[in-house]
Design an enzyme around this catalytic site. Structure first.
Site, mmCIF file in Angstrom:
data_model
loop_
_atom_site.group_PDB
_atom_site.id
_atom_site.type_symbol
_atom_site.label_atom_id
_atom_site.label_comp_id
_atom_site.label_asym_id
_atom_site.label_seq_id
_atom_site.Cartn_x
_atom_site.Cartn_y
_atom_site.Cartn_z
ATOM 1 N N GLU A 47 0.806 -1.206 0.000
ATOM 2 C CA GLU A 47 0.000 0.000 0.000
ATOM 3 C C GLU A 47 0.844 1.263 0.000
ATOM 4 O OE1 GLU A 47 -0.820 -1.988 4.069
ATOM 5 O OE2 GLU A 47 0.166 -2.507 2.191
ATOM 6 N N CYS A 82 1.449 0.900 8.386
ATOM 7 C CA CYS A 82 0.901 1.322 7.094
ATOM 8 C C CYS A 82 -0.364 2.147 7.276
ATOM 9 C CB CYS A 82 0.616 0.102 6.225
ATOM 10 S SG CYS A 82 2.114 -0.711 5.621
ATOM 11 N N TRP A 178 7.784 -42.574 -14.378
ATOM 12 C CA TRP A 178 6.764 -41.574 -14.087
ATOM 13 C C TRP A 178 5.369 -42.181 -14.110
ATOM 14 C CZ3 TRP A 178 8.925 -37.754 -11.906
ATOM 15 C CH2 TRP A 178 10.136 -37.241 -12.342
ATOM 16 N N ASP A 208 15.379 -42.973 -6.072
ATOM 17 C CA ASP A 208 15.148 -42.175 -7.281
ATOM 18 C C ASP A 208 16.260 -41.194 -7.616
ATOM 19 O OD1 ASP A 208 12.709 -43.445 -7.458
ATOM 20 O OD2 ASP A 208 11.631 -41.869 -6.399
ATOM 21 N N LEU A 212 15.219 -32.481 -6.339
ATOM 22 C CA LEU A 212 14.416 -31.800 -5.321
ATOM 23 C C LEU A 212 14.543 -30.286 -5.412
ATOM 24 C CD1 LEU A 212 15.235 -34.114 -2.262
ATOM 25 C CD2 LEU A 212 13.356 -34.333 -3.907
ATOM 26 N N GLU A 337 7.084 -34.558 -0.216
ATOM 27 C CA GLU A 337 7.018 -35.370 -1.439
ATOM 28 C C GLU A 337 7.704 -36.715 -1.202
ATOM 29 O OE1 GLU A 337 7.795 -33.865 -5.354
ATOM 30 O OE2 GLU A 337 7.664 -31.786 -4.679
ATOM 31 N N GLY A 339 8.044 -40.878 0.327
ATOM 32 C CA GLY A 339 7.495 -42.176 -0.022
ATOM 33 C C GLY A 339 6.439 -42.614 0.972
#
Length: 418
Positions: A47, A82, A178, A208, A212, A337, A339
């Site tokens: 602002e 503000c 994939w 894998d 990351l 993410e 297993g």
């Protein structure tokens, strides 16, 4: 207000741990006189940027309206209040989407504006604004990151084929290839960009060898923190995560053997020891809002034991201790993410706020295929993690389920979302 929200989104990756805020100053005819969005390094709030831009045109603002997606702050922080800037500008009308969840504000800014004779209109596009700043809300109100559990799976809930039956070998092991489409995977990168940290278990790295990283190419104020949950420091030194570490990798372990720890630290990787998780009873697992006590660190390589742990331990780091550590690093949002094991550990610990589950129109079947979550599981339907406020996203033939297990705006009522 939609334009203000779009401006606010330009701060994704740049404003954290502050909120995403966009603002516009509009004259009586609807012409935009000034606009701005907040970035942490830019310091000035949205602002103030918008007001200064409008004032630079030499036009009186006493007929202007300020639109912004978050209530103006009214306290002294890294910048001044503000509300003072808004009042001093001469603006007579302010339109906001939501009140600031920061306990230092929470409506006090709006009260100050109204006390100064400024008309305030609230709750325009309220739901969109709340979703945009849900991570900031969880962090500022509860001192924990917003935790999103993400997974890609087949229609029958499998995240990988049986181990050792891959057609896509990697240097460290074998991945199942994939499951989801390229379009869905591109969207995952957007989730990573909007997150402060990404967490996986060491088993995922071994299987894998992932990077990351945030591969959107969009600017970030600080790199995506790559967090590896590794009970006994098994992370291979030849993994891509280790080779690409640039002070953006954190290993959280239960047993910090000094020689291994030194090897990682010599490569710019932080290693921290946290409490060992104890195996909770079903009753304990169903209490989603229980706070774990503070932990002790031994500094000897021996496991750090919870002061009140009464169940048996499987040697894995305690999830709640890890969330507390990330919060101290000003991590406001965490994307898991991992297993099957870490997925269950997160659900069992009750730390998951929301899920983003991608599904491909495939069926693996078979008892050897890897399920979404592997563990004892919830014993009764009444204990099951209930996902509410569900949204379905489509990515070609793939789709994703986004929903909430806990409400970041009302953490104490985590299981009562309506």
């Amino acid at each position: 207000m939609r334009q203000a929200l779009e401006l606010a989104r330009r701060g994704i990756g740049l404003a954290t741990p502050n909120p995403y805020v966009g603002a516009l100053v509009v004259d009586a005819s609807g012409e935009i006189l000034g606009s701005g969005f907040h970035t942490y390094d830019g310091l000035k709030h949205a602002e103030v940027i918008a007001i200064e831009q409008a004032q630079s045109k030499g036009i009186s603002l006493n007929q202007a309206t300020l639109y912004l997606n978050l209530e103006p702050c009214c306290h002294q922080g890294r910048t001044g209040p503000c509300t003072q800037a808004v009042i001093a500008s001469g603006i007579r009308h302010v339109v906001t989407a939501m009140r600031d969840p920061n306990p230092l504000v929470q409506g006090k800014g709006i009260e100050q504006l109204r006390a100064a004779g400024i008309e305030v209109t609230e709750d325009i596009l309220h739901d969109e604004a709340r979703k945009l700043n849900e991570a900031f809300t969880k962090y500022i109100r509860w001192n924990e990151p917003l935790v999103t559990l993400k997974a890609g799976m087949t229609l029958d809930g499998k995240i990988a084929p049986p181990p050792g039956e891959s057609g896509n070998p990697t240097p460290l092991g074998s991945s199942g290839g994939w499951i989801t489409s390229e379009t869905a995977r591109a969207h995952v990168q957007e989730l990573r960009h909007a997150s402060d940290a990404l967490m996986v278990g060491v088993g995922t790295v071994i299987a894998d060898d992932p990077m990351l990283t945030d591969r959107t190419g969009l600017p970030r104020r600080r790199p995506l923190l790559r967090v590896i949950v590794d009970s006994r420091l098994r992370l291979p030194l030849e993994s891509r995560v280790v080779k690409t570490a640039q002070d953006d990798v954190l290993i959280l372990c239960s047993f910090a053997e000094e020689r291994k720890k030194s090897e990682f630290e010599a490569r710019g990787i932080r290693v921290e020891q946290v409490a060992v998780a104890h195996t909770a009873s079903a009753a304990e697992r169903s209490d989603k809002v229980t706070r774990m006590p503070s932990r002790r660190r031994t500094g000897t390589g021996a496991p750090v034991i919870s002061e009140t742990a009464t169940g048996s331990s499987d040697g894995r780091p305690d999830m709640r201790s890890m969330m507390a550590r990330l919060a101290r690093m000003q991590i406001t949002s965490l994307l898991i993410e991992g297993g099957a094991l870490i997925n269950w550990a997160a659900l069992a610990a009750g730390i998951v706020d929301k899920v983003f589950l991608y599904y491909a129109p495939k069926i693996l079947a078979g008892t050897g295929s890897v399920p979404f979550a592997r563990g004892v599981g919830f014993r009764h339907m009444g204990e099951a993690a209930h996902v509410r406020h569900v949204t379905i996203h489509h990515f070609g033939e793939d789709f994703a389920v986004e929903g909430y297990i806990r409400d970041p705006y009302d953490f104490g009522a985590a299981l009562k979302l309506e």
